[in-house]
Design an enzyme around this catalytic site. Structure first.
Site, PDB file in Angstrom:
ATOM      1  N   ASP A 251      49.346  28.693  42.734  1.00 18.81           N
ATOM      2  CA  ASP A 251      50.681  29.254  42.934  1.00 18.81           C
ATOM      3  C   ASP A 251      51.780  28.392  42.312  1.00 18.81           C
ATOM      4  O   ASP A 251      51.730  27.163  42.407  1.00 18.81           O
ATOM      5  CB  ASP A 251      50.914  29.333  44.449  1.00 18.81           C
ATOM      6  CG  ASP A 251      52.205  30.028  44.825  1.00 18.81           C
ATOM      7  OD1 ASP A 251      52.281  31.244  44.681  1.00 18.81           O
ATOM      8  OD2 ASP A 251      53.144  29.325  45.266  1.00 18.81           O
TER       9      ASP A 251
ATOM     10  N   GLU B  99      49.652  30.305  38.005  1.00 17.66           N
ATOM     11  CA  GLU B  99      50.749  31.271  38.056  1.00 17.66           C
ATOM     12  C   GLU B  99      52.056  30.614  37.624  1.00 17.66           C
ATOM     13  O   GLU B  99      52.505  29.651  38.254  1.00 17.66           O
ATOM     14  CB  GLU B  99      50.932  31.798  39.484  1.00 17.66           C
ATOM     15  CG  GLU B  99      51.957  32.915  39.570  1.00 17.66           C
ATOM     16  CD  GLU B  99      53.001  32.774  40.665  1.00 17.66           C
ATOM     17  OE1 GLU B  99      53.186  31.663  41.212  1.00 17.66           O
ATOM     18  OE2 GLU B  99      53.663  33.778  40.953  1.00 17.66           O
TER      19      GLU B  99
HETATM   20  C1  NOJ Z   1      54.486  32.953  44.055  1.00 13.96           C
HETATM   21  C2  NOJ Z   1      53.867  33.908  45.030  1.00 13.96           C
HETATM   22  O1  NOJ Z   1      53.181  34.891  44.321  1.00 13.96           O
HETATM   23  C3  NOJ Z   1      54.992  34.459  45.863  1.00 13.96           C
HETATM   24  O2  NOJ Z   1      54.570  35.534  46.666  1.00 13.96           O
HETATM   25  C4  NOJ Z   1      55.562  33.345  46.700  1.00 13.96           C
HETATM   26  O3  NOJ Z   1      56.691  33.825  47.390  1.00 13.96           O
HETATM   27  C5  NOJ Z   1      55.994  32.160  45.822  1.00 13.96           C
HETATM   28  N1  NOJ Z   1      55.051  31.840  44.788  1.00 13.96           N
HETATM   29  C6  NOJ Z   1      56.159  30.927  46.661  1.00 13.96           C
HETATM   30  O4  NOJ Z   1      54.935  30.442  47.075  1.00 13.96           O
END
Ligand code: NOJ
Length: 587
Positions: free
Chosen positions: A230, A304
């Site tokens: 993430d 991500e």
């Molecule tokens: C990316 C995640 O996909 C999202 O849902 C989240 O709010 C943020 N990162 C923070 O972790």
């Protein structure tokens, strides 16, 4: 003497046979062509009637995913959390959230998945924890060893009011407002790039690296096949030492209409994509490789980050060190419902051009942060986008429900749970809410869409159209789901797995994806983006064998499966996405 030579020879034959046999049974390259299905656990399947999806619900549905042709599931966070950011605020990385189940349930899930040959990938959230995490509470108290686990800084005096302290810099949280929150107890501000409940870990502190690696080891020991990482590009921030002892303010973007509370108000040059990030990813790759050696199975890492492609490709590795597979979000950000065949071709070619040679591409059609495919592009482009993602080389990622063409649901202000929307107001919340794409999965047309048998409410309301748009209705006949399932099986063919890629925009509205591998039948996908029926002539694709048969048809196609056709005359109806297999081998 002769006997011991003989024994040695015998043992070495036995040993090499054993190595070969076990190596042969393992598909080391499983990930390079994997169809990964993203499960949002809270909304997938509720097994105990509390209105919230859970691990046992996922386990129950694994056979369905197997039949669909899924190779791996990635589950959004399942860990202990106060759920301010629906699980992306983790209290304890090693504990399962009680509403999702417990460790026994998790182990049953992994075991069942293994029996079905489905890999389990976890969501790994290294940038921040919950403010209820033990690490954070200790850091607030400045317990020895934990003082610098998070990004702490003194306030700065407000020039207009010398007695008042301002946050250390002008940085803004992704969810609006200052990214700094004052802790009375510690007497300092902490950084939170997301909600106040998500303090950023401090990657300039070596102990944090060690802690986080232990978390990876913990789950690898549980038999998972990898991680989705993430918010990777937020791991590091600029160092005060490099800016006269204080965190530097970020410059304004100048985007009209933005206010100082908006994330887009600033250019995030000190809080995103810092070069230090990549080495951390490479070091995690090394850790994962140790497990690959031990388990004989490649451990996947997908990162991500919403960033420029030139930054994204650095996650792949740097020549000497291997890295991760960076999510390719181009289908989410660069393709719109008005994009034509030329636009889409360029988007595909861009990733293939920038991607370092020998690396694995990937195509993401949706996730829990983006409006659903059918809402974003319109239902008549669902088949086209699913076809592209599943026919292009590399990994395809499907967010739950995209295989049915589920649309966003309506969620009122009262029912809103997403912090990104809750931080706004009853008038503007819908503009930033991610709840509409998180509404529960539509299994059938029974109460609560077969998602839950709760007598109360589901955690988010269901989209109204579940009575007509659900899996049960799409299991047979011509449907988004049957097309998707056919695509998943065509994906396993040699040409789709290993063949060369050629994309061709024949006109504004006709896009062709060609996968050819010498010695195998070729696979050709055609999309008609227009409102008119058209006849396509592919004679200019000279390596493509002359005769082909229809192997998959989207909901808007008039062709039937099995129909033989010549490449010079392919009638493709309006909005049809169709796949052909050549009747002779290429090339
Ligand atoms: C990316 C995640 O996909 C999202 O849902 C989240 O709010 C943020 N990162 C923070 O972790």
């Amino acid at each position: 003497m002769r006997f011991s030579y003989f024994l040695l020879f015998f043992l070495s034959v036995l040993f090499s046979t054993f190595i070969l046999t076990s190596a042969e049974t393992i598909d080391h390259n499983w990930w390079q062509t994997a169809l990964i299905y993203q499960i949002y656990p809270r909304s997938f399947k509720d097994s105990n009637g509390d209105g919230i999806g859970d691990l046992n619900g996922i386990t129950e549905k694994l056979p369905y995913l197997k039949k669909t042709g899924v190779d791996a599931i990635w589950m959004s966070p399942i860990f202990l959390s106060p759920m301010r950011d629906i699980g992306y605020d983790i209290t304890d990385y090693r504990e399962i959230a009680p509403e999702y189940g417990n460790m026994d349930d998790f182990q049953i899930l992994v075991k069942t998945a293994k029996e079905l040959d489905i890999r389990v990938i976890l969501d790994f959230v290294p940038n921040h924890t919950s403010n209820e995490s033990d690490w954070f509470l200790r850091s607030v108290r400045r317990e020895p060893g934990y003082e610098d686990y998070y990004v702490w800084a003194d306030g700065i005096p407000d020039p207009n009011m010398p007695d008042v302290q301002k946050p250390p810099s002008n940085w803004v949280s992704n969810f609006r407002g200052s990214a700094w929150q004052y802790s009375e107890e510690r007497g300092q501000y902490y950084l939170h790039q997301f909600t106040i409940g998500q303090p950023d870990l401090n990657y300039r502190e070596p102990r944090v690296h060690e802690e986080i690696k232990q978390v990876l080891r913990f789950w690898l020991d549980q038999g998972v096949s990898g991680f989705r990482v993430d918010a990777i590009n937020m791991l590091y921030e600029a160092r005060p030492e490099d800016f006269g002892g204080r965190y530097p303010d970020e410059p304004r973007t100048g985007i009209p209409g933005t206010t100082p509370d908006d994330y887009n108000y600033l250019k995030h040059i000190y809080t995103r994509n810092l070069k230090e990030t990549y080495d951390v990813v490479y070091s995690w790759r090394e850790l994962l490789n140790e497990y690959t050696k031990m388990h004989g199975e490649h451990k996947l890492m997908m990162t991500e980050a919403y960033a420029d492609v030139s930054d994204l490709i650095k996650y792949y590795g740097n020549g000497n060190r291997d890295g991760a597979v960076p999510f390719n979000f181009a289908f989410l950000g660069d393709i719109h419902n008005t994009s034509n065949a030329y636009d889409i071709k360029l988007v595909i070619d861009k990733w293939m051009t920038y991607m370092p040679s020998g690396k694995t591409a990937n195509w993401v059609n949706g996730n829990h942060d983006q409006s659903r495919l059918a809402t974003r592009h319109g239902s008549d482009r669902v088949d086209a986008m699913n076809m592209l993602a599943l026919m292009l080389p590399g990994i395809a990622i499907t967010y739950q429900g995209e295989e049915l063409g589920m649309t966003d649901g309506y969620v009122s202000w009262q029912d809103t749970r997403d912090p990104q929307a809750c931080d706004t107001d009853p008038v503007h919340y819908a503009l930033s809410s991610r709840d509409p794409e998180r509404t529960p999965y539509h299994w059938d047309s029974s109460d609560h869409a077969g998602f839950s048998d709760t007598t109360g409410r589901t955690w988010l309301p269901l989209a109204d159209n579940y009575v007509t748009l659900n899996l049960a209705k799409q299991l047979s006949g011509r449907s988004h789901y049957t097309f998707y399932k056919d695509l998943a099986s065509i994906r396993k063919k040699n040409a789709t797995r290993y063949g060369d890629l050629e994309t061709k925009a024949i006109s504004e509205s006709i896009l062709v994806v060609n996968r050819l591998l010498p010695g195998s039948p070729g696979i050709v996908g055609i999309v008609n983006l227009s409102d008119r029926d058209q006849v396509v002539n592919l004679s200019s694709l000279r390596l493509l064998p002359e005769k082909m048969a229809v192997v998959a048809t989207g909901v808007d196609c008039s062709l039937d499966k099995g129909m033989p056709l010549s490449k010079a005359y392919l009638p493709i109806s309006a909005h049809c996405a169709v796949v052909f297999e050549t009747l002779t081998n290429c090339c």
